[in-house]
Structures are given as structure tokens and as C-alpha cells.
Design a protein around this motif. Sequence first.
Motif, short mmCIF file in Angstrom:
data_model
loop_
_atom_site.label_atom_id
_atom_site.label_comp_id
_atom_site.label_asym_id
_atom_site.label_seq_id
_atom_site.Cartn_x
_atom_site.Cartn_y
_atom_site.Cartn_z
N PRO A 189 -18.31 45.67 23.59
CA PRO A 189 -18.10 46.48 24.79
C PRO A 189 -17.08 45.88 25.75
O PRO A 189 -17.38 45.55 26.90
CB PRO A 189 -19.50 46.52 25.41
CG PRO A 189 -20.12 45.23 25.01
CD PRO A 189 -19.59 44.93 23.62
N ASN A 190 -15.87 45.75 25.27
CA ASN A 190 -14.78 45.20 26.07
C ASN A 190 -13.69 46.27 26.19
O ASN A 190 -13.18 46.75 25.17
CB ASN A 190 -14.22 43.94 25.40
CG ASN A 190 -13.05 43.35 26.16
OD1 ASN A 190 -11.92 43.78 25.99
ND2 ASN A 190 -13.32 42.36 27.00
N VAL A 191 -13.35 46.65 27.41
CA VAL A 191 -12.42 47.76 27.64
C VAL A 191 -11.06 47.48 27.02
O VAL A 191 -10.47 48.35 26.35
CB VAL A 191 -12.27 48.03 29.15
CG1 VAL A 191 -11.19 49.09 29.39
CG2 VAL A 191 -13.60 48.48 29.75
N PHE A 192 -10.53 46.28 27.22
CA PHE A 192 -9.21 45.96 26.71
C PHE A 192 -9.17 46.01 25.19
O PHE A 192 -8.29 46.66 24.60
CB PHE A 192 -8.77 44.57 27.20
CG PHE A 192 -7.46 44.12 26.62
CD1 PHE A 192 -6.26 44.64 27.08
CD2 PHE A 192 -7.43 43.17 25.60
CE1 PHE A 192 -5.05 44.23 26.54
CE2 PHE A 192 -6.23 42.75 25.06
CZ PHE A 192 -5.04 43.29 25.54
N ARG A 193 -10.12 45.35 24.54
CA ARG A 193 -10.11 45.34 23.07
C ARG A 193 -10.37 46.74 22.50
O ARG A 193 -9.77 47.12 21.49
CB ARG A 193 -11.14 44.33 22.54
CG ARG A 193 -10.72 42.88 22.74
CD ARG A 193 -11.59 41.93 21.94
NE ARG A 193 -12.96 41.92 22.41
CZ ARG A 193 -13.44 41.08 23.31
NH1 ARG A 193 -12.65 40.18 23.86
NH2 ARG A 193 -14.71 41.11 23.66
N PHE A 194 -11.24 47.49 23.15
CA PHE A 194 -11.51 48.85 22.71
C PHE A 194 -10.23 49.70 22.77
O PHE A 194 -9.91 50.44 21.83
CB PHE A 194 -12.59 49.49 23.57
CG PHE A 194 -12.96 50.90 23.18
CD1 PHE A 194 -13.90 51.14 22.18
CD2 PHE A 194 -12.36 51.99 23.79
CE1 PHE A 194 -14.24 52.43 21.82
CE2 PHE A 194 -12.68 53.29 23.43
CZ PHE A 194 -13.63 53.51 22.44
N ALA A 195 -9.50 49.59 23.88
CA ALA A 195 -8.26 50.37 24.05
C ALA A 195 -7.22 49.99 23.00
O ALA A 195 -6.55 50.86 22.43
CB ALA A 195 -7.70 50.16 25.46
N ILE A 196 -7.09 48.69 22.72
CA ILE A 196 -6.13 48.24 21.71
C ILE A 196 -6.51 48.77 20.34
O ILE A 196 -5.65 49.22 19.55
CB ILE A 196 -6.04 46.70 21.70
CG1 ILE A 196 -5.43 46.18 23.01
CG2 ILE A 196 -5.20 46.22 20.51
CD1 ILE A 196 -4.01 46.64 23.26
N LYS A 197 -7.79 48.73 20.02
CA LYS A 197 -8.25 49.24 18.72
C LYS A 197 -7.92 50.72 18.56
O LYS A 197 -7.44 51.16 17.51
CB LYS A 197 -9.75 49.02 18.56
CG LYS A 197 -10.17 47.57 18.42
CD LYS A 197 -11.69 47.47 18.45
CE LYS A 197 -12.14 46.03 18.49
NZ LYS A 197 -13.62 45.91 18.61
#
Length: 339
Positions: free
Chosen positions: A70-78
Motif C-alpha cells: 500500500p504505497n502510493v508511489f510504487r502503486f502509481a509506477i506499477k
Amino acid sequence: MSNAMKNDQGNNFDFLRWLAAFLVFISHQSVLAGRGEVELSFVGSSGKLGVYIFFSISGYLTAESWRRDPNVFRFAIKRFLRIWPGLAAVTIFAALVIGPMVSSMDAQAYYTDPGFLRYFKILWLKIVYGLPGVFEKNPYPVTVNGSLWTIPIEVFWYVFLVIIGSLGMTRFGGLFVVLHIAVIALAFNLHILTKEIFSYVEFGLYFCYGVCLSAGRMHWMPHKKLVLALVSSLAIVYHAIGLTGLAVWIFLPYAVVLFGSSSTPCLRSFGKYGDFSYGLYLYAFPIQQAMVFAIGAATSYALLFSMSYAVTLLLAYLSWHMLEHPAIRLKPYRRQGYA
């Protein structure tokens, strides 16, 4: 191998994604040849059914991805690495390969026309359908890639997932109850929505259902058959009182996620050579349009279908192995032992 990759193996989701892309392909092939929609009872068309399946799967699997990390940055990159490289490639392919080959304009006029550069707005999700002089005389004229309209909707609901995920709402299984009440209310007030907003809401409801199935997985997974009987009964009741759209919504996403999360012999290894569903979805429409342009709409449906599908499958194969899969391998994952 990451936990995310492990969790995606041994289930039927690759098959379901291919099936969804295939249903959209069938629908578009008929329309682009000037022969009308492939109608299905209850749903409306095979293409709409395919998109419903895509959004149901997307809601569930992206919510699972958020649950694991649940990390916004990593989710967006994925999400960016899964969506944008393929979208950029098909946009460039349409503008620089198909466009010049079929345009009624000469090369200089084509490349200097403002519509040529305007087409690249697709790269920041402003969907543009036409290229200068392209497919003007096809039965379904002008539109180069009519499948892309769903991608901004998908991204919109990714943002929604991040918001409710950041607020901790994806941990609340009762979210489905709230969503169900909202859908029932909406079923009686669809006339208040514009066509564009309705598209976001309609397909978003399937996405949100998938999210809810992820949020409440500990409640329904131990009682799969009982829940299936419940949603089937509700679907029958809704259809009987004239709410067919609601009947499809209450049944289809659950059936899709239930079957997708199962492990069926043969089907569970469907994607062992790659997940070609996104490539099939991206390239089908422009290839089908180009095939109609090249050999004519009057050509037999079987020939148009087989030739279009063979070329599209080849491009999807190349897209996966040369672009999509390498991009996916760049996805950031949470290190074990860290939040």
C-alpha cells in the motif's frame, strides 16, 4: 521471484483476460465490416461483456496489488509501467506505420496536417480517434483505434482506489454493501447522467465490485458456493423485476473473480507463453480497420476475422515479449521486512 508474481501464477485470470479481449475482437470485427453489433442477451454485446470482464478483473487484482504493497508511489509506477508503454507503442505504430500506408493524403500533407501531431495527445490519455485522411471510406469511417476510450476510465478508477486505499477503506468488507445500495439507487436515476459520465460510472461499478471482492475476500472465500447461490438468486430477482443491468452487475464480477481465482487444469497454464490480452486489445481495432481497407468489407467475415486475428496476435506477442514484459520487470516492489 516477487510475492506478487507468485500470487498471479496457477489461476485462470490469464485465460479470462484473453477471453475478454477475444469478445471485444469479435464485436469490433462485425461492426467495422459494417455488419452491426454481435448482440448477447442481457449484456447487449460481446464487446461490452468483454469490457465488463476486464474491469472486474482489474478492480480485484489492482486492489490485491495495493493490499500487498500500500504505497502510493510504487502503486502509481506499477500501473504506469503496465499501461503506458503498450499505449505509446500502438499510438506510434498507428501514426507512423498504418497512417501513411492508408491515408488518402500524400506523405508531406499527412505529416504536416495538424491532425497528425494531435493524435499523439493519446500519450497523456487525451484520446484522439482520427488521423489525417485515414479510413475515410471504411464502413466505420475515420476512427483509427476505437478501443482506447476505456483506458482513461481505467486510470480514473486507479486513482479512486489509491484514495480509498489511503483512507483504509479497502480493509472494510462492508464496502460492498454501501456499493450495492448506491448501484440500486443509480439504477433508478440513470437519466441524470451524461453519456460520458455514464461510461465512467457503468464500468467503474464493475471495477469497484472487484475491489470489494478483494476487501472482503476473507468473508466470501470460505463460503464460495453459498455466496454464488446468493448472488445468483439476487440476479434472478433483479431480472424478474426488470433491472437486468443490475442483475448482470450483481452476478458477473463475482463469477469472474471466483473462476479467475480458481485453478483449472489446462486453463491455469494459459499464459505460460505470455499475457497477450492487453496487446490484443490495443492492436485489434487498427488492424481490423486496415484489413477492411485492404481487402474490402464485402470479404467473408471468416476471412476478415482470421487474417485480422493472425496479425493482431503476432503484434500482441511482440508487444508482450519486447515491451510489456520487460516494462513489468521494472516494477518496484516493497522490500521484505519494510513497510
